[in-house]
Enzyme design. Structure first.
Site, PDB file in Angstrom:
ATOM      1  N   LEU A 169       0.863  -1.169   0.000  1.00  0.00           N
ATOM      2  CA  LEU A 169       0.000   0.000   0.000  1.00  0.00           C
ATOM      3  C   LEU A 169       0.905   1.226   0.000  1.00  0.00           C
ATOM      4  O   LEU A 169       1.979   1.207   0.607  1.00  0.00           O
ATOM      5  CB  LEU A 169      -0.898   0.028   1.249  1.00  0.00           C
ATOM      6  CG  LEU A 169      -1.924  -1.092   1.407  1.00  0.00           C
ATOM      7  CD1 LEU A 169      -2.678  -0.923   2.728  1.00  0.00           C
ATOM      8  CD2 LEU A 169      -2.910  -1.122   0.253  1.00  0.00           C
ATOM      9  N   ASP A 170       0.470   2.285  -0.672  1.00  0.00           N
ATOM     10  CA  ASP A 170       1.244   3.524  -0.644  1.00  0.00           C
ATOM     11  C   ASP A 170       1.395   4.011   0.793  1.00  0.00           C
ATOM     12  O   ASP A 170       0.565   3.701   1.659  1.00  0.00           O
ATOM     13  CB  ASP A 170       0.542   4.608  -1.466  1.00  0.00           C
ATOM     14  CG  ASP A 170       0.475   4.269  -2.944  1.00  0.00           C
ATOM     15  OD1 ASP A 170       1.295   3.455  -3.400  1.00  0.00           O
ATOM     16  OD2 ASP A 170      -0.403   4.815  -3.629  1.00  0.00           O
ATOM     17  N   LYS A 171       2.420   4.794   1.025  1.00  0.00           N
ATOM     18  CA  LYS A 171       2.684   5.320   2.360  1.00  0.00           C
ATOM     19  C   LYS A 171       1.435   5.931   2.986  1.00  0.00           C
ATOM     20  O   LYS A 171       1.116   5.665   4.150  1.00  0.00           O
ATOM     21  CB  LYS A 171       3.798   6.369   2.286  1.00  0.00           C
ATOM     22  CG  LYS A 171       4.035   7.120   3.589  1.00  0.00           C
ATOM     23  CD  LYS A 171       5.067   8.217   3.421  1.00  0.00           C
ATOM     24  CE  LYS A 171       5.225   9.028   4.709  1.00  0.00           C
ATOM     25  NZ  LYS A 171       6.209  10.127   4.559  1.00  0.00           N
TER      26      LYS A 171
END
Length: 344
Positions: A169-171
């Site tokens: 997942l993106d940050k």
């Protein structure tokens, strides 16, 4: 050779004859300590290229760095130096590699952190990741990542590529992730994802009143944006490199200026939902990279992985997990005049 023997560092006082490894120095300018590491090619790497096999065996170093080592002549196969990255290896082959610490390799260290674990058994973990937590070490984020936390939580994670992480997942995206705890399970989860048998759904808050059908399927290839290499974009595969990407977007509620949608992934490309929503003319709230202005008091892209479902690769049990949007996203939804129905 046992796992512990494979992972053991054997410190050598030898100095590389060429200048490649001399570039790996500490900030004070002195040469970094060199490591002579002996490893054995595992069964799953049988028939692989040498550089690809090494990337799986020594995951704390980048494949590019390992290719440089091979070309520099500091990798031995069966006691003989090999300089071709495409050399094929067999299960049981012994490799000897001269290594110098890099920021990437030093990043693979345990760091205790609070992890919200929603499911755990001997084979896998399901984690509810908070926004702001980087999943994997990368330039600018060599510590404090989920990988570091996994290494501290389970010492056996050090024997797995990427500590068992099979998807990211993106940050600034929150929500559910599955992590493997055994190598065989890791491979099985990767296969399940590739076969689209891991069901992932997201809640997204976007700009613009919704137009058209309540459910829209977006089949649009994604690749590196040719005009901005920091972004991804919908691309024409006849003109640019990229990969097929498919997302189903369903309307939950629409207001005059914003809409709340559910996104179901059928592929897992980098920034897929963010790119596809911008492509539809509905960039995510507070997603500046893809044209989404800050709104609702939210200081990160309005995206949350709310549902994860798959067949357990070992027990065969059907697993399903749900996660409600965190407080910041729920507050933004209310602030923008929308209502999130938790039973949706």
């Amino acid at each position: 050779m046992t796992d512990s023997e494979q992972s053991k560092f054997i410190i050598s006082s030898a100095v590389a004859a060429n200048g490649l490894l001399d570039k790996a120095q500490d900030e004070g300018g002195s040469s970094a300590e060199m490591e002579l590491r002996r490893v054995m090619v595992p069964a799953e790497s049988h028939g692989s290229r040498l550089d690809r096999a090494l990337a799986g065996i020594v995951p704390e170093f980048s494949r590019n760095y390992l290719q440089q080592l091979i070309e520099a002549g500091v990798v031995q196969l069966g006691g003989l130096a090999v300089t071709k990255t495409s050399t094929k290896v067999k299960a049981g082959d012994e490799l000897t590699i001269e290594l110098r610490p890099t920021p990437q390799s030093q990043a693979f260290k345990p760091e205790a952190m609070a992890l919200e674990i929603v499911f755990e058994d001997p084979y896998l973990l399901v984690i509810n990741k908070p926004a702001g937590l980087v999943v994997h070490p990368a330039p600018g984020n060599w510590s404090g990542t989920l990988l570091n936390g996994l290494l501290a939580y389970d010492p056996h994670a050090s024997f797995l590529p990427r500590a068992g992480i099979v998807h990211r997942l993106d940050k600034d995206t929150s929500g559910l992730m599955v992590v493997a705890r055994q190598r065989k399970v890791m491979d099985q989860l990767v296969d399940l994802i590739a076969a689209r048998n891991v069901h992932r759904e997201y809640i997204a808050l976007a700009h613009g009143a919704w137009q058209g059908a309540r459910t829209r399927q977006v089949d649009a290839a994604i690749g590196r944006d040719p005009r901005n290499r920091l972004r991804m974009a919908v691309v024409d595969l006849e003109k640019n490199s990229g990969k097929a990407a498919s997302t189903v977007v369903s309307l939950l509620q629409s207001g005059e200026r914003h809409c709340l949608v559910k996104c179901k992934l059928h592929t897992g490309r980098t920034h897929q939902i963010r790119v596809h929503m911008a492509f539809l003319g509905h960039p995510l709230v507070s997603d500046g990279l893809y044209g989404g202005a800050v709104a609702g008091g939210l200081n990160r892209q309005a995206l949350h992985a709310c549902r994860l479902a798959f067949e357990h690769p070992v027990t065969g049990a059907m697993l399903e997990f749900r996660s409600q949007p965190p407080a910041d996203l729920q507050a933004a939804i209310v602030d923008l005049g929308l209502i999130y129905n938790q039973t949706s």
